[in-house]
Design a protein around this motif. Structure first.
Motif, PDB file in Angstrom:
ATOM      1  N   MET A 142      12.321   2.189  -6.462  1.00 33.88           N
ATOM      2  CA  MET A 142      11.930   3.633  -5.760  1.00 33.88           C
ATOM      3  C   MET A 142      10.511   3.693  -6.193  1.00 33.88           C
ATOM      4  N   GLY A 143       9.510   4.616  -5.210  1.00 34.15           N
ATOM      5  CA  GLY A 143       8.412   4.701  -5.383  1.00 34.15           C
ATOM      6  C   GLY A 143       7.828   3.415  -4.253  1.00 34.15           C
ATOM      7  N   LYS A 144       6.640   3.712  -3.895  1.00 34.57           N
ATOM      8  CA  LYS A 144       5.763   2.072  -3.229  1.00 34.57           C
ATOM      9  C   LYS A 144       5.641   0.824  -3.766  1.00 34.57           C
ATOM     10  N   ALA A 145       6.875  -0.053  -3.884  1.00 34.17           N
ATOM     11  CA  ALA A 145       7.534  -0.796  -4.038  1.00 34.17           C
ATOM     12  C   ALA A 145       6.502  -2.185  -3.360  1.00 34.17           C
ATOM     13  N   LEU A 146       6.430  -2.225  -2.037  1.00 41.73           N
ATOM     14  CA  LEU A 146       5.578  -3.058  -1.586  1.00 41.73           C
ATOM     15  C   LEU A 146       4.443  -3.420  -1.350  1.00 41.73           C
ATOM     16  N   HIS A 147       3.480  -4.358  -1.739  1.00 44.50           N
ATOM     17  CA  HIS A 147       2.676  -5.640  -2.433  1.00 44.50           C
ATOM     18  C   HIS A 147       2.039  -4.646  -3.265  1.00 44.50           C
ATOM     19  N   HIS A 148       2.834  -4.520  -4.537  1.00 40.15           N
ATOM     20  CA  HIS A 148       2.486  -3.969  -5.788  1.00 40.15           C
ATOM     21  C   HIS A 148       3.266  -5.205  -6.570  1.00 40.15           C
ATOM     22  N   PHE A 149       2.960  -5.382  -7.963  1.00 37.24           N
ATOM     23  CA  PHE A 149       2.905  -6.299  -8.944  1.00 37.24           C
ATOM     24  C   PHE A 149       4.184  -5.445  -9.296  1.00 37.24           C
ATOM     25  N   TRP A 150       5.504  -6.621  -9.601  1.00 31.47           N
ATOM     26  CA  TRP A 150       6.254  -5.950 -10.369  1.00 31.47           C
ATOM     27  C   TRP A 150       6.802  -6.346 -11.505  1.00 31.47           C
ATOM     28  N   GLU A 151       8.007  -6.273 -12.995  1.00 32.84           N
ATOM     29  CA  GLU A 151       8.293  -6.714 -13.456  1.00 32.84           C
ATOM     30  C   GLU A 151       9.705  -6.828 -13.524  1.00 32.84           C
ATOM     31  N   GLN A 202       6.624   3.475 -17.107  1.00 31.22           N
ATOM     32  CA  GLN A 202       8.285   3.925 -15.958  1.00 31.22           C
ATOM     33  C   GLN A 202       9.054   2.615 -15.709  1.00 31.22           C
ATOM     34  N   ILE A 203      10.489   2.880 -16.048  1.00 27.08           N
ATOM     35  CA  ILE A 203      11.382   1.597 -16.028  1.00 27.08           C
ATOM     36  C   ILE A 203      12.865   2.208 -15.609  1.00 27.08           C
ATOM     37  N   GLN A 204      12.718   1.727 -14.195  1.00 28.16           N
ATOM     38  CA  GLN A 204      13.711   1.987 -13.618  1.00 28.16           C
ATOM     39  C   GLN A 204      14.978   1.511 -14.039  1.00 28.16           C
ATOM     40  N   LYS A 205      15.952   1.807 -14.403  1.00 25.40           N
ATOM     41  CA  LYS A 205      16.496   0.907 -15.122  1.00 25.40           C
ATOM     42  C   LYS A 205      18.536   1.287 -14.279  1.00 25.40           C
ATOM     43  N   ARG A 208      -9.225   5.969  -2.256  1.00 26.21           N
ATOM     44  CA  ARG A 208      -8.476   6.625  -1.365  1.00 26.21           C
ATOM     45  C   ARG A 208      -7.529   6.218  -3.530  1.00 26.21           C
ATOM     46  N   SER A 209      -6.353   7.335  -3.618  1.00 27.71           N
ATOM     47  CA  SER A 209      -5.453   6.569  -4.514  1.00 27.71           C
ATOM     48  C   SER A 209      -4.242   5.828  -3.930  1.00 27.71           C
ATOM     49  N   VAL A 210      -3.784   5.388  -4.437  1.00 24.06           N
ATOM     50  CA  VAL A 210      -2.605   3.948  -4.227  1.00 24.06           C
ATOM     51  C   VAL A 210      -1.482   4.449  -4.891  1.00 24.06           C
ATOM     52  N   GLY A 211      -0.717   5.503  -5.097  1.00 21.97           N
ATOM     53  CA  GLY A 211      -0.487   5.837  -6.051  1.00 21.97           C
ATOM     54  C   GLY A 211       0.714   5.054  -7.740  1.00 21.97           C
ATOM     55  N   THR A 212      -0.061   4.702  -8.085  1.00 21.50           N
ATOM     56  CA  THR A 212       0.257   4.048  -9.256  1.00 21.50           C
ATOM     57  C   THR A 212       0.782   4.525 -10.105  1.00 21.50           C
ATOM     58  N   HIS A 225      11.750  -4.956   0.569  1.00 24.60           N
ATOM     59  CA  HIS A 225      12.611  -4.082   0.122  1.00 24.60           C
ATOM     60  C   HIS A 225      12.921  -2.997   1.525  1.00 24.60           C
ATOM     61  N   SER A 226      14.615  -3.454   1.381  1.00 19.02           N
ATOM     62  CA  SER A 226      15.758  -2.967   1.449  1.00 19.02           C
ATOM     63  C   SER A 226      16.137  -1.995   0.791  1.00 19.02           C
ATOM     64  N   SER A 227      16.930  -0.412   0.864  1.00 22.09           N
ATOM     65  CA  SER A 227      17.227   0.548   0.735  1.00 22.09           C
ATOM     66  C   SER A 227      18.882   0.102   0.981  1.00 22.09           C
ATOM     67  N   GLU A 228      18.860  -0.124   2.031  1.00 20.44           N
ATOM     68  CA  GLU A 228      20.217   0.174   3.282  1.00 20.44           C
ATOM     69  C   GLU A 228      21.122  -1.351   3.205  1.00 20.44           C
ATOM     70  N   THR A 229      20.666  -2.375   2.659  1.00 22.30           N
ATOM     71  CA  THR A 229      20.696  -3.949   2.168  1.00 22.30           C
ATOM     72  C   THR A 229      20.842  -3.851   0.982  1.00 22.30           C
ATOM     73  N   GLY A 230      20.021  -4.006  -0.292  1.00 16.59           N
ATOM     74  CA  GLY A 230      19.563  -3.886  -1.790  1.00 16.59           C
ATOM     75  C   GLY A 230      19.419  -5.110  -1.989  1.00 16.59           C
ATOM     76  N   VAL A 231      18.154  -5.594  -0.894  1.00 12.16           N
ATOM     77  CA  VAL A 231      17.344  -6.759  -0.779  1.00 12.16           C
ATOM     78  C   VAL A 231      16.370  -6.650  -0.926  1.00 12.16           C
ATOM     79  N   VAL A 232      15.637  -7.208  -2.542  1.00 10.19           N
ATOM     80  CA  VAL A 232      14.293  -7.155  -2.899  1.00 10.19           C
ATOM     81  C   VAL A 232      14.010  -8.337  -2.362  1.00 10.19           C
ATOM     82  N   LYS A 233      12.704  -9.400  -2.375  1.00  4.72           N
ATOM     83  CA  LYS A 233      11.985 -10.303  -1.890  1.00  4.72           C
ATOM     84  C   LYS A 233      10.547 -10.731  -3.223  1.00  4.72           C
ATOM     85  N   VAL A 234      10.534 -11.190  -3.084  1.00  3.86           N
ATOM     86  CA  VAL A 234       9.339 -10.946  -4.405  1.00  3.86           C
ATOM     87  C   VAL A 234       8.063 -12.603  -4.407  1.00  3.86           C
TER      88      VAL A 234
END
Length: 255
Positions: free
Chosen positions: A170-179, A242-245, A224-228, A136-145
């Motif tokens: 937003m938040g902890k994106a890497l190594h999380h399952f996303w829809e 929580q949905i990011q639109k 330790r909490s993973v911050g879900t 995930h790169s916020s600078e280039t706006g690229v997300v790889k799944v």
């Protein structure tokens, strides 16, 4: 438990009356979408170009039973609403489509489906992507799944592929399952909505030698909490995710 997308996915669900049925499990991997356009075969019928209604040309291949479907029911001189599996070619980083079906109940002699309207999201150029975010790169706006696939044969090792999306998280994106709810804009798959489902557990075999050599502590300990992300309560008091639109942001030109 994590499930994988199956190579034998159906053309559409008789129960849901939709070309893209709801996930069968909360953590089901998949990458599927809809494109309206014409298919032009190359030297072989199974390999060609899908020209979308907006004029975008996308390399495409026909899978499985599409051959008999073309011969019996479809006219390639007109546009169709194709059901496709999107792919990102690693070397060229360009979009590629695997055509797995077509959504035309009236053409396929399914009168019980012909009167059913599509879900508002499931129109032309809509894609449903579910998998693990590995870049995930916020600078280039690229997300790889990373999307896992079920083995085609018994005893075969599971396979996976990577799909490139445009957008920021937003938040902890890497190594999380996303829809992701995604739309195609030209040759890009752009995120419209994103929902973080859960962290992906690490494979014990992937631990570094240093971490594996550490002695195990005796006694009990609290992980330790993973911050879900915590759920947001609706007006009725029930939790809603929580949905990011509208999170896509084009990178600022350099220079």
């Amino acid at each position: 438990m994590y499930s994988s997308i199956s190579a034998s996915s159906s053309l559409y669900s008789e129960q849901s009356f939709q070309p893209i049925p709801a996930p069968s499990e909360p953590l089901q991997y998949r990458a599927i979408g809809l494109i309206r356009g014409r298919y032009y075969a190359g030297d072989h019928l199974t390999q060609g170009t899908l020209v979308a209604s907006d004029g975008t040309e996308i390399d495409a291949v026909l899978l499985g039973r599409m051959m008999s479907l073309l011969k019996k029911h479809l006219d390639l001189d007109v546009e169709h609403l194709w059901v496709v599996y999107p792919r990102t070619r690693e070397k060229e980083e360009n979009l590629h489509m695997q055509i797995v079906g077509v959504w035309e109940p009236e053409t396929l002699d399914s009168p019980q489906l012909a009167d059913q309207s599509l879900h508002p999201l499931m129109g032309d150029n809509y894609f449903s992507i579910r998998g693990e975010v590995i870049f995930h790169s916020s600078e280039t706006g690229v997300v790889k799944v990373k999307i896992n696939q079920a083995p085609r044969k018994k005893g075969e090792k599971p396979r996976s592929f990577k799909l490139t999306l445009k957008g920021t998280l937003m938040g902890k994106a890497l190594h999380h399952f996303w829809e992701f709810h995604v739309v195609r804009e030209g040759s890009d798959l752009v995120i419209q909505e994103a929902l973080c489902i859960a962290p992906v557990p690490r494979d014990p075999r992937s631990r570094s030698p240093r971490s594996m050599s550490r002695p195990r502590r005796s006694g009990h300990f609290k992980p330790r909490s993973v911050g879900t992300p915590k759920p947001i309560l609706s007006s009725s008091g029930s939790p809603r995710p929580q949905i990011q639109k509208n999170i896509h942001r084009k990178p600022t030109p350099e220079g």
